[in-house]
Design a protein around this motif. Structure first.
Motif, mmCIF file in Angstrom:
data_model
loop_
_atom_site.group_PDB
_atom_site.id
_atom_site.type_symbol
_atom_site.label_atom_id
_atom_site.label_comp_id
_atom_site.label_asym_id
_atom_site.label_seq_id
_atom_site.Cartn_x
_atom_site.Cartn_y
_atom_site.Cartn_z
ATOM 1 N N THR A 198 0.843 -1.198 0.000
ATOM 2 C CA THR A 198 0.000 0.000 0.000
ATOM 3 C C THR A 198 0.880 1.250 0.000
ATOM 4 O O THR A 198 2.088 1.185 0.227
ATOM 5 C CB THR A 198 -0.905 0.025 1.242
ATOM 6 O OG1 THR A 198 -0.076 0.154 2.406
ATOM 7 C CG2 THR A 198 -1.773 -1.228 1.337
ATOM 8 N N ARG A 199 0.250 2.377 -0.205
ATOM 9 C CA ARG A 199 0.991 3.633 -0.132
ATOM 10 C C ARG A 199 1.606 3.821 1.254
ATOM 11 O O ARG A 199 2.710 4.360 1.385
ATOM 12 C CB ARG A 199 0.084 4.819 -0.476
ATOM 13 C CG ARG A 199 -0.419 4.839 -1.913
ATOM 14 C CD ARG A 199 0.611 5.406 -2.861
ATOM 15 N NE ARG A 199 0.155 5.397 -4.233
ATOM 16 C CZ ARG A 199 -0.345 6.446 -4.874
ATOM 17 N NH1 ARG A 199 -0.447 7.609 -4.267
ATOM 18 N NH2 ARG A 199 -0.730 6.338 -6.133
ATOM 19 N N ALA A 200 0.915 3.370 2.291
ATOM 20 C CA ALA A 200 1.475 3.477 3.644
ATOM 21 C C ALA A 200 2.777 2.684 3.749
ATOM 22 O O ALA A 200 3.729 3.132 4.400
ATOM 23 C CB ALA A 200 0.463 3.001 4.686
ATOM 24 N N ASP A 201 2.840 1.523 3.107
ATOM 25 C CA ASP A 201 4.085 0.741 3.103
ATOM 26 C C ASP A 201 5.214 1.522 2.437
ATOM 27 O O ASP A 201 6.362 1.493 2.890
ATOM 28 C CB ASP A 201 3.903 -0.581 2.355
ATOM 29 C CG ASP A 201 2.931 -1.521 3.039
ATOM 30 O OD1 ASP A 201 2.951 -1.603 4.280
ATOM 31 O OD2 ASP A 201 2.145 -2.176 2.316
ATOM 32 N N LEU A 202 4.882 2.219 1.346
ATOM 33 C CA LEU A 202 5.899 3.001 0.640
ATOM 34 C C LEU A 202 6.425 4.136 1.513
ATOM 35 O O LEU A 202 7.623 4.438 1.495
ATOM 36 C CB LEU A 202 5.343 3.562 -0.668
ATOM 37 C CG LEU A 202 4.830 2.529 -1.677
ATOM 38 C CD1 LEU A 202 4.412 3.224 -2.965
ATOM 39 C CD2 LEU A 202 5.845 1.438 -1.940
ATOM 40 N N ILE A 203 5.545 4.751 2.277
ATOM 41 C CA ILE A 203 5.959 5.824 3.178
ATOM 42 C C ILE A 203 6.898 5.273 4.250
ATOM 43 O O ILE A 203 7.954 5.859 4.531
ATOM 44 C CB ILE A 203 4.731 6.503 3.821
ATOM 45 C CG1 ILE A 203 3.944 7.266 2.752
ATOM 46 C CG2 ILE A 203 5.139 7.412 4.977
ATOM 47 C CD1 ILE A 203 2.561 7.689 3.189
ATOM 48 N N ARG A 204 6.517 4.139 4.830
ATOM 49 C CA ARG A 204 7.378 3.537 5.856
ATOM 50 C C ARG A 204 8.734 3.144 5.267
ATOM 51 O O ARG A 204 9.782 3.370 5.879
ATOM 52 C CB ARG A 204 6.690 2.323 6.482
ATOM 53 C CG ARG A 204 5.580 2.695 7.460
ATOM 54 C CD ARG A 204 5.069 1.483 8.216
ATOM 55 N NE ARG A 204 4.247 0.615 7.400
ATOM 56 C CZ ARG A 204 2.941 0.781 7.197
ATOM 57 N NH1 ARG A 204 2.314 1.799 7.760
ATOM 58 N NH2 ARG A 204 2.261 -0.060 6.449
ATOM 59 N N TYR A 205 8.715 2.563 4.052
ATOM 60 C CA TYR A 205 9.982 2.160 3.430
ATOM 61 C C TYR A 205 10.842 3.387 3.115
ATOM 62 O O TYR A 205 12.060 3.366 3.315
ATOM 63 C CB TYR A 205 9.743 1.326 2.167
ATOM 64 C CG TYR A 205 11.034 0.778 1.628
ATOM 65 C CD1 TYR A 205 11.581 -0.389 2.143
ATOM 66 C CD2 TYR A 205 11.743 1.448 0.636
ATOM 67 C CE1 TYR A 205 12.794 -0.882 1.686
ATOM 68 C CE2 TYR A 205 12.957 0.965 0.165
ATOM 69 C CZ TYR A 205 13.466 -0.198 0.692
ATOM 70 O OH TYR A 205 14.672 -0.669 0.245
ATOM 71 N N ALA A 206 10.220 4.444 2.634
ATOM 72 C CA ALA A 206 10.972 5.670 2.339
ATOM 73 C C ALA A 206 11.663 6.184 3.601
ATOM 74 O O ALA A 206 12.834 6.577 3.561
ATOM 75 C CB ALA A 206 10.051 6.738 1.761
ATOM 76 N N GLY A 207 10.957 6.162 4.713
ATOM 77 C CA GLY A 207 11.545 6.617 5.971
ATOM 78 C C GLY A 207 12.701 5.740 6.417
ATOM 79 O O GLY A 207 13.729 6.235 6.878
#
Length: 130
Positions: A11-20
């Motif tokens: 999900t987009r939330a996963d992408l945000i966590r991975y980016a961080g």
């Protein structure tokens, strides 16, 4: 021998966590406008995140991350992650291709999203626990 299929929701939330975690804040991983401007079909998952999902499947098949001796992939297509509650699904499968002389197991790995192969030449060498 065919290994069990493993499915991963992205999900987009996963992408945000991975980016961080990775420090990779490239806007192709969060901005639909920017992704379109550079010719992508939408926001895409980080390639290394996709690789990590398949690596997670390999580690599970092998009995733990410490059993993975070698792992390599080539990126075939990006995983497009829509801005909805469903996200995208990556399906990972594997086929045991044999054993080396020193008892390691060779696995060919396949990762598919929306019917398209997203990783190619994905291979692992693992030490399977008895």
């Amino acid at each position: 021998m065919q290994l069990p299929v493993q499915r991963f929701r992205v999900t987009r939330a996963d992408l945000i966590r991975y980016a961080g975690a990775s420090g990779d804040f490239n806007p192709i991983h969060w901005s639909d406008r920017f992704a379109a401007r550079v010719g992508l079909p939408g926001v895409i998952a980080h390639g290394m995140f996709t690789m990590a999902l398949a690596g997670r499947a390999v580690a599970e098949w092998a009995g733990g991350a410490d059993a993975v001796i070698e792992y390599s992939v080539r990126f075939a297509r990006p995983v497009v992650v829509p801005d909805d509650d469903e996200g995208a699904e990556v399906e990972v499968t594997g086929v045991v291709k044999g054993r080396t002389d020193d008892g390691l197991t060779r696995i060919d790995v396949s990762a598919v999203c929306a019917g398209e192969k997203v990783l190619s030449q994905a291979r692992a060498l693992v030490r399977v626990r008895d």
